[in-house]
Design an enzyme around this catalytic site. Structure first.
Site, short mmCIF file in Angstrom:
data_model
loop_
_atom_site.label_atom_id
_atom_site.label_comp_id
_atom_site.label_asym_id
_atom_site.label_seq_id
_atom_site.Cartn_x
_atom_site.Cartn_y
_atom_site.Cartn_z
N THR A 121 5.62 -3.61 -0.48
CA THR A 121 6.28 -4.75 0.15
C THR A 121 6.90 -5.68 -0.88
OG1 THR A 121 5.77 -6.80 1.36
CG2 THR A 121 3.96 -5.81 0.17
N ASP A 122 7.92 -6.44 -0.44
CA ASP A 122 8.51 -7.44 -1.34
C ASP A 122 7.55 -8.59 -1.64
OD1 ASP A 122 8.58 -8.62 1.18
OD2 ASP A 122 10.73 -9.07 1.15
N GLU A 123 6.48 -8.70 -0.82
CA GLU A 123 5.56 -9.83 -1.01
C GLU A 123 4.79 -9.77 -2.32
OE1 GLU A 123 3.06 -10.91 2.19
OE2 GLU A 123 4.56 -10.46 3.71
N TYR A 148 -3.58 -10.24 1.51
CA TYR A 148 -2.80 -9.03 1.83
C TYR A 148 -1.90 -8.63 0.66
CZ TYR A 148 1.29 -6.43 3.40
OH TYR A 148 2.33 -5.53 3.47
N LYS A 152 -1.79 -5.30 -1.91
CA LYS A 152 -0.63 -4.39 -2.03
C LYS A 152 -0.18 -4.34 -3.50
CE LYS A 152 1.34 -2.42 0.70
NZ LYS A 152 1.11 -1.06 1.30
P1 NAD Z 1 0.82 -1.52 10.78
O1 NAD Z 1 -0.30 -2.48 10.63
O2 NAD Z 1 1.69 -1.59 11.99
O3 NAD Z 1 0.27 -0.03 10.70
C1 NAD Z 1 -0.70 0.37 9.78
C2 NAD Z 1 -1.22 1.75 10.22
O4 NAD Z 1 -2.17 2.18 9.23
C3 NAD Z 1 -1.95 1.74 11.55
O5 NAD Z 1 -1.55 2.84 12.33
C4 NAD Z 1 -3.42 1.84 11.17
O6 NAD Z 1 -4.21 2.49 12.16
C5 NAD Z 1 -3.34 2.66 9.90
N1 NAD Z 1 -4.48 2.45 9.01
C6 NAD Z 1 -5.02 1.27 8.61
N2 NAD Z 1 -6.09 1.47 7.80
C7 NAD Z 1 -6.20 2.82 7.67
C8 NAD Z 1 -7.09 3.65 6.95
N3 NAD Z 1 -8.09 3.14 6.21
N4 NAD Z 1 -6.93 4.99 7.03
C9 NAD Z 1 -5.93 5.52 7.79
N5 NAD Z 1 -5.08 4.79 8.49
C10 NAD Z 1 -5.20 3.44 8.44
O7 NAD Z 1 1.68 -1.68 9.46
P2 NAD Z 1 3.26 -1.61 9.23
O8 NAD Z 1 3.84 -2.94 9.49
O9 NAD Z 1 3.79 -0.42 9.91
O10 NAD Z 1 3.30 -1.39 7.65
C11 NAD Z 1 3.25 -0.06 7.11
C12 NAD Z 1 3.36 -0.14 5.59
O11 NAD Z 1 4.57 -0.76 5.22
C13 NAD Z 1 2.25 -0.96 4.93
O12 NAD Z 1 1.89 -0.32 3.72
C14 NAD Z 1 2.91 -2.30 4.65
O13 NAD Z 1 2.32 -2.93 3.54
C15 NAD Z 1 4.33 -1.85 4.36
N6 NAD Z 1 5.40 -2.83 4.63
C16 NAD Z 1 5.47 -3.43 5.86
C17 NAD Z 1 6.54 -4.27 6.14
C18 NAD Z 1 6.70 -4.94 7.50
O14 NAD Z 1 7.63 -5.72 7.67
N7 NAD Z 1 5.87 -4.64 8.49
C19 NAD Z 1 7.51 -4.54 5.14
C20 NAD Z 1 7.37 -3.92 3.89
C21 NAD Z 1 6.32 -3.06 3.66
O1 DAU Z 2 7.98 -9.03 3.62
C1 DAU Z 2 7.32 -7.88 4.03
C2 DAU Z 2 6.11 -8.24 4.86
O2 DAU Z 2 6.59 -8.69 6.12
C3 DAU Z 2 5.13 -7.09 5.03
O3 DAU Z 2 4.60 -6.75 3.79
C4 DAU Z 2 4.01 -7.44 6.00
O4 DAU Z 2 3.21 -6.30 6.25
C5 DAU Z 2 4.63 -7.91 7.30
O5 DAU Z 2 3.60 -8.33 8.19
C6 DAU Z 2 5.60 -9.06 7.04
O6 DAU Z 2 4.88 -10.22 6.55
P1 DAU Z 2 5.22 -11.71 7.08
O7 DAU Z 2 4.02 -12.54 6.87
O8 DAU Z 2 6.52 -12.16 6.56
O9 DAU Z 2 5.44 -11.35 8.67
P2 DAU Z 2 4.97 -12.07 10.02
O10 DAU Z 2 5.60 -11.28 11.13
O11 DAU Z 2 3.51 -12.28 10.07
O12 DAU Z 2 5.66 -13.48 9.92
C7 DAU Z 2 7.05 -13.63 9.68
C8 DAU Z 2 7.34 -15.11 9.50
O13 DAU Z 2 7.15 -15.78 10.75
C9 DAU Z 2 6.42 -15.81 8.51
O14 DAU Z 2 7.16 -16.81 7.84
C10 DAU Z 2 5.35 -16.45 9.39
C11 DAU Z 2 6.13 -16.81 10.63
N1 DAU Z 2 5.40 -16.79 11.93
C12 DAU Z 2 4.61 -15.73 12.23
C13 DAU Z 2 3.99 -15.66 13.46
C14 DAU Z 2 3.09 -14.49 13.82
C15 DAU Z 2 5.63 -17.82 12.83
O15 DAU Z 2 6.37 -18.79 12.56
N2 DAU Z 2 5.02 -17.75 14.06
C16 DAU Z 2 4.21 -16.71 14.40
O16 DAU Z 2 3.69 -16.70 15.54
#
Ligand code: NAD
Ligand code: DAU
Length: 332
Positions: A121-123, A148, A152
């Site tokens: 992730t970019d975080e 988190y 990562k």
């Molecule tokens: P998510 O939480 O929707 O899905 C995570 C999945 O991993 C789930 O299906 C869960 O059951 C599985 N899982 C969790 N722990 C596990 C374990 N110990 N063994 C096997 N499976 C397990 O997550 P997401 O938003 O789809 O993110 C997927 C990946 O992408 C992560 O690595 C996250 O850091 C990365 N990422 C997410 C975002 C975003 O915007 N959501 C952006 C950049 C990177």
């Molecule tokens: O940047 C990549 C990341 O993006 C991933 O690594 C993470 O897995 C993914 O969850 C996401 O992280 P954020 O914390 O940015 O996403 P989230 O959807 O939780 O929140 C997005 C923004 O919205 C953040 O600034 C918090 C804000 N927020 C979130 C919720 C749930 C609100 O203002 N209201 C809300 O109810």
């Protein structure tokens, strides 16, 4: 390459990726997923059984992972505890899955010489000031803010060390915020969409000025496939689609799609340590590997996503009350 493992393939981005692979390639996919609260087997139900197999298990289970690494050509590693708010309430599962789980996978691919792609992730880079003219690049120093993002970051460093010390055949990608179908309703965009379907006012943390750099999950999938096929071993690639928006702007766009006034939302308790702004410079991926995002019209993508949640109420409805009760207890 014929057979790949996708860890976390029943989660949001992982399931989008599995759909993409089945549609765009001839690969056979084994999904390894623990089916935590964030995983849902229904996200894979429409896919053909002769192309996709779901193995329910933990990436920290060394014996299970060893067998999968031995019998597959590559592992694409999405599995993680992924929600910042949850990591503030209980960090331990983030260490178990993101650190120990990644370590377990690395040991297995080291033993069997299996190709490995690590999704990050970019975080890991921390956050930017609102007016910083620079965006994150592959050489930005790591500076994570939350439990988190620190786990990562730790997992990325493990991958880099296993490449250098043991010659593991790995690449890493760090992507910005994804949106699209199959995203858990604890996350910002689907939380507000499903709330609006129920007539609830959107909930914006703090003043709503925080910026996220949105990319459609389908573009993330095509970028990961590109890196898997053409990426240089040991390299990191940043994935982004120039989609910076404030949270307030996103909520106003959603309110417009639901025919409601632009100020029809609530400001709620801010997230502890809330990162101000993320922004990705994906020049390396575009120039070196020739990738370009296709879903760059955010307004159109958001409208499609709203329609997807309207059409898939049975998928998210069972989780809505519990998610909202958890946020309500935190004043959010
Ligand atoms: P998510 O939480 O929707 O899905 C995570 C999945 O991993 C789930 O299906 C869960 O059951 C599985 N899982 C969790 N722990 C596990 C374990 N110990 N063994 C096997 N499976 C397990 O997550 P997401 O938003 O789809 O993110 C997927 C990946 O992408 C992560 O690595 C996250 O850091 C990365 N990422 C997410 C975002 C975003 O915007 N959501 C952006 C950049 C990177
Ligand atoms: O940047 C990549 C990341 O993006 C991933 O690594 C993470 O897995 C993914 O969850 C996401 O992280 P954020 O914390 O940015 O996403 P989230 O959807 O939780 O929140 C997005 C923004 O919205 C953040 O600034 C918090 C804000 N927020 C979130 C919720 C749930 C609100 O203002 N209201 C809300 O109810």
């Amino acid at each position: 390459m014929q057979r790949i493992v996708v860890t976390g393939g029943a989660g949001f981005i992982g399931s989008n990726f599995v759909h993409h692979v089945v549609r765009e390639t001839d690969l056979f996919v084994t999904v390894l997923d623990k089916l935590t609260y964030a995983g849902n087997r229904e996200s894979l139900e429409a896919l053909p059984a002769d192309r996709v197999e779901l193995v329910v298990g933990d990436i920290a289970d060394a014996e299970l992972v060893d067998g999968l690494a031995a019998s597959h050509d590559a592992i694409v590693h999405f599995a993680a505890e992924s929600h910042n708010d949850n990591s503030l309430q209980g960090p331990r599962p983030f260490l178990d899955t993101n650190i120990i789980g990644t370590y377990t996978l690395l040991e297995a691919v080291r033993k069997h010489g299996t190709r490995f792609h690590h999704i990050s992730t970019d975080e890991v880079y921390g956050d930017l000031e609102f007016d910083d003219p620079n965006r994150f690049t592959e050489s930005t120093p790591y500076n994570p803010s939350s439990p988190y993002s620190s786990t990562k970051a730790g997992s990325d460093l493990l991958v880099r060390a296993w490449v250098r010390s043991f010659g593991v055949q790995a690449t890493i990608s760090n992507c910005s915020n994804n949106y699209g179908p199959w995203q858990h309703i604890e996350k910002f965009i689907p939380r507000q969409i499903t709330g609006l379907i129920d007539g609830i006012r959107p909930r914006v943390y703090g003043d709503g000025r925080n910026v996220r750099d949105w990319i459609h999950a389908e573009d993330h999938s095509s970028a990961v496939m590109t890196i898997l096929e053409k990426g240089r071993i040991g390299e990191t690639y940043l994935i982004g689609a120039d989609g910076e928006k404030t949270n307030k702007e996103v909520v106003e766009m959603l309110l417009q799609l639901f025919g409601r006034p632009a100020d029809d939302f609530d400001h709620v308790t801010d997230r502890a340590g809330h990162d101000l702004r993320y922004a990705i410079d994906s020049t390396k991926l575009r120039n070196e590997l020739g990738w370009t995002p296709r879903f760059t019209d955010f307004a159109a993508g958001l409208e499609d996503t709203v329609q997807w949640y309207r059409d898939h109420e049975a998928w998210w409805r069972p989780k809505k009350a519990e998610v909202e009760a958890k946020y309500a207890a935190l004043g959010q």
